[in-house]
Design a protein around this motif. Sequence first.
Motif: not given
Length: 92
Positions: A78-84
Motif C-alpha cells: 500500500i505504501v509503495s502504491v501511494i508513493g508512486r
Amino acid sequence: MTQIVSGAQVAQTQPVNQAPVLVENPDSRPWYLSKGVMGGFASLLAWLLMMFGIDVAQADVESITLAGITIAGAVASIVSVIGRLTAKRPVG
C-alpha cells in the motif's frame, strides 16, 4: 569473482584507481518481510503475554509470525502504491 560487503556485492574487475562499484543483491528483501525478524517479534509478544498470565502455545507463536509477515507485506504494498501515485517526477 565478487566480494560481499555489507549485504552488497562489489565487482572485482574495476581498475585500481577507481572506487568499487556496488551491485544490489537480487535475493535481498526488506527487514520487515524477514521470517527471522517477525519470528523474533512473535516470540517477544508471546513472552509479554505470558508475563501477564496469558498462556500462549507454540502454534499461536507461528500464527502470529505468519500474520505479522502478511500484514507487513500488505502495508509495504500500500505504501509503495501511494508513493508512486503521489510522486512528483516520472519513472525512468
